[in-house]
Scaffold this active site. Structure first.
Site, PDB file in Angstrom:
ATOM      1  N   LYS A  10       0.857  -1.189   0.000  1.00 27.61           N
ATOM      2  CA  LYS A  10       0.000   0.000   0.000  1.00 27.61           C
ATOM      3  C   LYS A  10       0.888   1.233   0.000  1.00 27.61           C
ATOM      4  O   LYS A  10       1.904   1.262   0.715  1.00 27.61           O
ATOM      5  CB  LYS A  10      -0.907  -0.041   1.241  1.00 27.61           C
ATOM      6  CG  LYS A  10      -1.943   1.091   1.306  1.00 27.61           C
ATOM      7  CD  LYS A  10      -2.848   0.952   2.529  1.00 27.61           C
ATOM      8  CE  LYS A  10      -3.921   2.021   2.578  1.00 27.61           C
ATOM      9  NZ  LYS A  10      -4.832   1.869   3.746  1.00 27.61           N
TER      10      LYS A  10
ATOM     11  N   SER B 220      -9.828   1.926   2.737  1.00 22.15           N
ATOM     12  CA  SER B 220      -8.936   2.678   1.880  1.00 22.15           C
ATOM     13  C   SER B 220      -7.905   1.813   1.148  1.00 22.15           C
ATOM     14  O   SER B 220      -7.305   2.273   0.186  1.00 22.15           O
ATOM     15  CB  SER B 220      -8.196   3.733   2.705  1.00 22.15           C
ATOM     16  OG  SER B 220      -7.366   3.108   3.680  1.00 22.15           O
TER      17      SER B 220
ATOM     18  N   SER C  96     -10.125  -0.435   6.964  1.00 23.55           N
ATOM     19  CA  SER C  96      -9.521  -0.337   5.626  1.00 23.55           C
ATOM     20  C   SER C  96      -8.776  -1.562   5.119  1.00 23.55           C
ATOM     21  O   SER C  96      -8.394  -1.586   3.953  1.00 23.55           O
ATOM     22  CB  SER C  96      -8.589   0.862   5.554  1.00 23.55           C
ATOM     23  OG  SER C  96      -9.333   2.021   5.361  1.00 23.55           O
TER      24      SER C  96
HETATM   25  N1  GLN Z   1     -13.358   4.290   6.144  1.00 21.42           N
HETATM   26  C1  GLN Z   1     -12.783   4.759   7.375  1.00 21.42           C
HETATM   27  C2  GLN Z   1     -12.382   6.203   7.212  1.00 21.42           C
HETATM   28  O1  GLN Z   1     -12.633   6.747   6.214  1.00 21.42           O
HETATM   29  C3  GLN Z   1     -11.617   3.914   7.762  1.00 21.42           C
HETATM   30  C4  GLN Z   1     -10.420   4.161   6.938  1.00 21.42           C
HETATM   31  C5  GLN Z   1      -9.241   3.334   7.369  1.00 21.42           C
HETATM   32  O2  GLN Z   1      -9.394   2.309   8.031  1.00 21.42           O
HETATM   33  N2  GLN Z   1      -8.062   3.816   7.025  1.00 21.42           N
HETATM   34  O3  GLN Z   1     -11.825   6.794   8.078  1.00 21.42           O
END
Ligand code: GLN
Length: 484
Positions: free
Chosen positions: A76, A151, A175
């Site tokens: 990532k 994400s 995410s």
């Molecule tokens: N969808 C959540 C957010 O937007 C979690 C994102 C994540 O786990 N990095 O914060």
């Protein structure tokens, strides 16, 4: 279509049937063919990958190989990797070539695993669809009109399309697990503090945790063996004995107590997801597990608490991006203040700005007690709910996400609707617990459904055991999207 797991690739390398250079060339060709459709990678650098592959082959020739030496993996783009562009999905870092390795990257290098490239993600990991990336959205390989989740959507899509055998992800509120669910792969978020955050670009430091994304639980165990471990450079890294996360994989599930939180099975869960999760429960009963009902009474408040705590920490973490030392600087400014303002206004996207504003607001004098302090109290209550549940069960089971993959653009203009994608995952981060998602079915449209397991602190090996036994008895994890 290749069903090759990390485990199988490692065996082929060990027996001399293939070389790391051959494997990397094969995957680079798949990336070249598949990525234009998916936009799963931000950076591919074949020369760099092949140089690492040659080094891995040399290590093996010198009898100096570890269990995964030569097996490629994608990372990532939130992990700093020396010499690689490291963007975090943002214009702010579109020119940032990292001068150093994140701890996790260093661990994979030490294991001799070549990097296939850096994967697409929501900007600064803020999102549930990979649509907030400066580099454009990633598409779900099961249906290119749909999102891969987020994400870590680039990592999930790339693993699902088999253009990489595995990838790293990070999980602040879901995410790793939510994109794993939406793409039909297996992903694990470890207990907070098990994987070092050094060199992992910070979003919400008390919640962020890196973890593996792969096609099987067994692969996740092998990868966690590489990623986990104490690192003095992360002050929240836990000093514990090194574990072998594969040690329990073969354990039978007879007598396992699976807790079903009644709050996870109410309205809001789509019909197909509910049916698939019910079928998984039946499968676990056949494997000898005992089902107990548990309750997480405060879990309904987790999204609200998270959207105070995570933005508060993000507003502080992202203050370092000021156009002075590295990253984007506006080309056109009069004085220092204007340089700061324009660099941030031009360098950050809308969702990041929204989080910075919310975070600054909830931390400001007069609002701190009303919002931030209340959210921290809720966080404690949520953790206590889990502690009570684990007095009755060994592992908690439920859905990973309320729906399967949604259409690109469907939730992009409705942040709150997007935030609810993580309704079943966020409490796990607030409590610091380990959680994972594994494929457990397909909906009426043929889209993957994810099953979530949540373990008690440091129970990764047991959770991986539960997932592995399920995968021995089912083949959902072997289903692949057509065309890849
Ligand atoms: N969808 C959540 C957010 O937007 C979690 C994102 C994540 O786990 N990095 O914060």
């Amino acid at each position: 279509m290749s069903q090759t797991t990390i485990k199988q690739l490692a065996d082929r390398l060990a027996s001399g049937k293939t070389s790391s250079v051959e494997l990397c060339q094969d995957y680079l060709a798949r990336i070249q063919a598949g990525n234009p459709k998916l936009n799963a990678f931000i950076t591919v650098d074949a020369e760099r990958t092949l140089a690492e592959a040659r080094a891995a082959d040399a290590r093996r020739a010198a009898n100096n190989a570890g269990p995964l030496t030569g097996v490629p993996i994608a990372h990532k783009d939130i992990f700093c990797a020396e010499g690689w562009l490291t963007t975090c999905g943002s214009k702010m870092l579109a020119n940032f070539v990292s001068p150093y390795d994140a701890h996790v990257i260093g661990q994979f290098k030490a294991a001799g695993m070549p990097c296939l490239g850096k994967t697409n993600m929501d900007e600064f990991a803020m999102g549930s669809s990979t649509e907030t990336s400066y580099y454009g959205p990633t598409r779900n390989p099961w249906d290119s009109a749909r999102v891969p989740g987020g994400s870590s959507g680039g990592s999930a899509a790339a693993v699902a399309a088999r253009i990489t055998p595995a990838a790293t992800g990070t999980d602040t509120g879901g995410s790793i697990r939510q994109p794993a669910a939406l793409c039909g792969i297996t992903g694990l978020k470890p207990t907070y503090g098990v994987v070092s955050r050094y060199g992992m670009i910070a979003f919400a430091s008390s919640l962020d945790q890196g973890g593996p994304m792969a096609t099987t639980a067994e692969d996740c165990a092998l990868l966690l063996n590489v990623m986990a471990g104490f690192d003095a450079r992360d002050s929240t890294s836990l000093e514990r004995e090194k574990e072998d996360y594969t040690r329990d994989l073969a354990r039978p599930l007879a007598g396992l107590r699976i807790g079903l939180p009644k709050e996870f099975f109410g309205a809001g869960l789509s019909g197909d997801t509910a049916i698939a999760v019910e079928a998984a429960i039946e499968q676990f009963k056949k494997l000898g597990a005992v089902i107990v009902e548990v309750s997480l009474p405060n879990s309904g408040l987790s999204v609200a608490a998270y959207y105070v705590i995570a933005p508060a920490e993000a507003s502080s973490n992202l203050s370092r991006f000021d156009g002075v030392r590295y990253g984007y600087r506006t080309p056109d400014y009069g004085d220092l203040t204007e340089m700061y303002e324009k660099s941030r206004a031009e360098g950050f996207g809308a969702e990041v700005k929204r989080r910075i504003m919310i975070g600054t607001y909830v931390l400001s004098h007069g609002y701190y007690d009303a919002y931030y302090l209340q959210a921290q109290k809720l966080r404690r209550l949520i953790a206590q709910d889990f502690a009570a549940a684990y007095r009755q069960c060994d592992v908690i089971l439920g859905p990973t996400a309320p729906t399967t993959a949604f259409k690109l653009g469907e939730k992009a203009d409705d942040p709150v609707e997007m935030y609810l994608s993580d309704i079943y995952t966020i409490a796990v981060n607030l409590a610091g617990l380990p959680g994972m998602s594994l494929p457990c079915g397909l909906d009426g449209q043929g889209l993957p459904i994810g099953l979530q397991l949540i373990g008690d602190y440091f129970s990764e090996a047991r959770m991986l055991n539960v997932a592995h036994q399920y995968q021995l008895a089912t083949d959902w994890h072997q289903r692949t999207p057509g065309g890849f």
